[in-house]
Design a protein around this motif. Structure first.
Motif, PDB file in Angstrom:
ATOM      1  N   ASN A  88       0.812  -1.221   0.000  1.00  0.00           N
ATOM      2  CA  ASN A  88       0.000   0.000   0.000  1.00  0.00           C
ATOM      3  C   ASN A  88       0.846   1.271   0.000  1.00  0.00           C
ATOM      4  OD1 ASN A  88      -2.326  -1.613   0.093  1.00  0.00           O
ATOM      5  ND2 ASN A  88      -2.260  -1.726   2.314  1.00  0.00           N
ATOM      6  N   LYS A  89       1.563   1.514   1.092  1.00  0.00           N
ATOM      7  CA  LYS A  89       2.273   2.784   1.252  1.00  0.00           C
ATOM      8  C   LYS A  89       3.426   2.939   0.247  1.00  0.00           C
ATOM      9  CE  LYS A  89       3.814   5.854   4.941  1.00  0.00           C
ATOM     10  NZ  LYS A  89       4.001   6.008   6.389  1.00  0.00           N
ATOM     11  N   ILE A  90       4.269   1.909   0.166  1.00  0.00           N
ATOM     12  CA  ILE A  90       5.432   2.006  -0.724  1.00  0.00           C
ATOM     13  C   ILE A  90       4.982   2.019  -2.186  1.00  0.00           C
ATOM     14  CG2 ILE A  90       7.510   0.800  -1.518  1.00  0.00           C
ATOM     15  CD1 ILE A  90       8.011  -0.064   1.348  1.00  0.00           C
ATOM     16  N   LYS A  91       4.063   1.122  -2.519  1.00  0.00           N
ATOM     17  CA  LYS A  91       3.577   1.066  -3.902  1.00  0.00           C
ATOM     18  C   LYS A  91       2.847   2.365  -4.265  1.00  0.00           C
ATOM     19  CE  LYS A  91       1.098  -2.020  -7.059  1.00  0.00           C
ATOM     20  NZ  LYS A  91       0.323  -3.284  -7.155  1.00  0.00           N
ATOM     21  N   GLY A  92       2.075   2.888  -3.312  1.00  0.00           N
ATOM     22  CA  GLY A  92       1.354   4.146  -3.552  1.00  0.00           C
ATOM     23  C   GLY A  92       2.303   5.294  -3.831  1.00  0.00           C
ATOM     24  N   LEU A 124       8.592  -6.560  -2.093  1.00  0.00           N
ATOM     25  CA  LEU A 124       9.332  -5.361  -2.488  1.00  0.00           C
ATOM     26  C   LEU A 124      10.070  -5.556  -3.810  1.00  0.00           C
ATOM     27  CD1 LEU A 124      10.165  -2.513  -1.469  1.00  0.00           C
ATOM     28  CD2 LEU A 124      12.121  -3.600  -0.361  1.00  0.00           C
ATOM     29  N   ARG A 125      10.567  -6.760  -4.052  1.00  0.00           N
ATOM     30  CA  ARG A 125      11.436  -6.943  -5.216  1.00  0.00           C
ATOM     31  C   ARG A 125      10.692  -6.698  -6.529  1.00  0.00           C
ATOM     32  NH1 ARG A 125      12.818 -13.386  -5.829  1.00  0.00           N
ATOM     33  NH2 ARG A 125      10.711 -14.152  -6.117  1.00  0.00           N
ATOM     34  N   ARG A 126       9.404  -7.048  -6.572  1.00  0.00           N
ATOM     35  CA  ARG A 126       8.625  -6.819  -7.791  1.00  0.00           C
ATOM     36  C   ARG A 126       8.367  -5.327  -7.995  1.00  0.00           C
ATOM     37  NH1 ARG A 126       8.015  -7.869 -12.702  1.00  0.00           N
ATOM     38  NH2 ARG A 126       5.909  -7.928 -13.547  1.00  0.00           N
ATOM     39  N   ILE A 127       8.095  -4.619  -6.886  1.00  0.00           N
ATOM     40  CA  ILE A 127       7.858  -3.171  -6.968  1.00  0.00           C
ATOM     41  C   ILE A 127       9.124  -2.460  -7.459  1.00  0.00           C
ATOM     42  CG2 ILE A 127       7.352  -1.100  -5.595  1.00  0.00           C
ATOM     43  CD1 ILE A 127       5.567  -2.890  -3.842  1.00  0.00           C
ATOM     44  N   MET A 128      10.285  -2.929  -7.013  1.00  0.00           N
ATOM     45  CA  MET A 128      11.556  -2.329  -7.435  1.00  0.00           C
ATOM     46  C   MET A 128      11.720  -2.418  -8.952  1.00  0.00           C
ATOM     47  SD  MET A 128      14.070  -3.716  -4.398  1.00  0.00           S
ATOM     48  CE  MET A 128      15.553  -2.882  -4.886  1.00  0.00           C
ATOM     49  N   GLU A 129      11.268  -3.531  -9.550  1.00  0.00           N
ATOM     50  CA  GLU A 129      11.392  -3.694 -10.996  1.00  0.00           C
ATOM     51  C   GLU A 129      10.380  -2.850 -11.763  1.00  0.00           C
ATOM     52  OE1 GLU A 129      11.108  -7.789 -12.027  1.00  0.00           O
ATOM     53  OE2 GLU A 129      13.213  -8.183 -11.620  1.00  0.00           O
ATOM     54  N   ILE A 130       9.113  -2.902 -11.317  1.00  0.00           N
ATOM     55  CA  ILE A 130       8.031  -2.246 -12.062  1.00  0.00           C
ATOM     56  C   ILE A 130       8.226  -0.730 -12.120  1.00  0.00           C
ATOM     57  CG2 ILE A 130       5.555  -1.756 -12.071  1.00  0.00           C
ATOM     58  CD1 ILE A 130       5.120  -4.530 -10.835  1.00  0.00           C
ATOM     59  N   THR A 135      11.412   5.549  -9.674  1.00  0.00           N
ATOM     60  CA  THR A 135      11.695   5.447  -8.234  1.00  0.00           C
ATOM     61  C   THR A 135      12.902   4.551  -7.975  1.00  0.00           C
ATOM     62  OG1 THR A 135       9.319   5.631  -7.823  1.00  0.00           O
ATOM     63  CG2 THR A 135      10.681   4.905  -5.985  1.00  0.00           C
ATOM     64  N   ARG A 136      13.759   4.989  -7.090  1.00  0.00           N
ATOM     65  CA  ARG A 136      14.914   4.185  -6.687  1.00  0.00           C
ATOM     66  C   ARG A 136      14.858   3.935  -5.184  1.00  0.00           C
ATOM     67  NH1 ARG A 136      18.168   4.539 -11.400  1.00  0.00           N
ATOM     68  NH2 ARG A 136      16.499   4.241 -12.913  1.00  0.00           N
ATOM     69  N   PHE A 137      15.343   2.787  -4.783  1.00  0.00           N
ATOM     70  CA  PHE A 137      15.315   2.390  -3.381  1.00  0.00           C
ATOM     71  C   PHE A 137      16.708   2.471  -2.777  1.00  0.00           C
ATOM     72  CE2 PHE A 137      11.386   0.715  -4.902  1.00  0.00           C
ATOM     73  CZ  PHE A 137      10.550   0.600  -3.803  1.00  0.00           C
ATOM     74  N   ALA A 138      16.768   2.968  -1.540  1.00  0.00           N
ATOM     75  CA  ALA A 138      18.023   2.999  -0.776  1.00  0.00           C
ATOM     76  C   ALA A 138      17.772   2.296   0.552  1.00  0.00           C
ATOM     77  CB  ALA A 138      18.475   4.437  -0.547  1.00  0.00           C
TER      78      ALA A 138
END
Length: 322
Positions: A88-92, A124-130, A135-138
């Motif tokens: 929810n929050k991260i994907k949003g 999380l790993r799928r959201i990182m790809e899509i 968006t970049r993750f740290a």
């Protein structure tokens, strides 16, 4: 915002990458990312208090500028970061449109990422790809092996190490000068001894000593930090080198009676032993005996008998090697 009353850890937290102390080569990589903007997903791992989260925020601040608030999301270990938060929050946030200069990306900072559940990491790993186009993750963590391999393979892994005493000393002196602190060299050396490469711990110990006693000297620092005094430890080690069992045992028994745990006593003994000026062949044997005693204490045998046995073995080392 007025800095008055802020903890010194926050008051003197570096705002730019140029102000970050230590780990120069890794910080230099972050500077390149900040200038070019095309930052990959990154995992920063290292011990507490070495500047991981501070570096990520400094990079985000330099890269995003005035857009920092709307283009950067941080979730800490204190937040709920189960699978629902990821969905929810991260994907949003990843789906939110933010106008940024060409080549810049939104950043999601996950502090203490090694405490995320495996289910949350898998989501999380799928959201990182899509959403990698926008968006970049740290991720900041103490142990990178607790991050699942699929996420590690999607990230550039940057490793931080403990700060050296020289690096910490420079920052402590700067803070003392800015706060008009009365100190001596022995006091700062005591803070470095108690902090063991953790800048957060060092600044907290410095502020507590100043608040409690006003003057930063070794005696005041050890009163505040409430650790077995290293001078007593050194004295005990010297008795062990000379084979004077009763004198060495009386020191370690006194420390135990003062309420220090065997774990604290043995940990401090190890740190003092490493820096002590005793023959190298003896030092190696001492470290071996201290490590074995520590292993037994950690396993649950935290008694005065273990401490007495350790002292007896240390006193016996020299006779055994002669």
């Amino acid at each position: 915002m007025d800095d008055f009353g802020l903890p010194w850890v926050e008051k003197y937290r570096p705002q730019t990458l140029a102000d970050v102390v230590g780990n120069e080569s890794t910080v230099q990589r972050l500077k390149v990312f900040a200038v070019e903007g095309n930052v990959p997903h990154i995992v920063i791992s290292g011990p507490p208090g070495c500047g991981k989260t501070t570096s990520i925020w400094a990079m985000a601040r330099e890269m995003l500028g005035p857009k920092l608030k709307e283009a950067c999301l941080e979730l800490n270990a204190s937040d709920d970061r189960g699978i629902e938060v990821v969905r929810n929050k991260i994907k949003g946030f990843a789906q939110t449109k933010v106008t940024l200069p060409h080549g810049k990306h939104k950043i999601i900072i996950l502090d203490e990422a090694d405490s995320m559940t495996e289910g949350a990491q898998q989501a999380l790993r799928r959201i990182m790809e899509i959403y990698s186009k926008t968006t970049r993750f740290a991720l900041a963590c103490n142990q990178s092996e607790k991050i699942i391999e699929p996420i590690q393979s999607r990230c550039a892994i940057i490793r931080y190490s403990k700060l050296t005493d020289a690096q910490m000393l420079m920052r402590l002196q700067d803070v003392c000068q800015a706060e008009h602190v009365s100190y001596n060299d022995e006091g700062l050396a005591a803070i470095l001894f108690t902090a063991q490469g953790d800048m957060r711990q060092a600044l907290n110990n410095l502020q507590c000593t100043v608040s409690g006693y006003g003057n930063v000297n070794a005696e005041n620092v050890f009163k505040v930090c409430d650790e077995p005094h290293p001078q007593l430890m050194l004295e005990m080690l010297n008795y062990c080198v000379e084979g004077r069992l009763l004198l060495a045992a009386s020191i370690i028994h006194d420390l135990y009676k003062l309420g220090y745990s065997p774990d604290d006593i043995i940990s401090n003994l190890f740190r003092v032993c490493k820096a002590a000026e005793i023959p190298q062949y003896l030092k190696m044997e001492f470290v071996k005996e201290i490590a074995e005693a520590h292993l037994r204490v950690v396993d649950g045998l935290a008694t005065i008998t273990q401490l007495s046995g350790l002292v007896a073995k240390l006193c016996n080392v020299r006779q055994r090697l002669q």
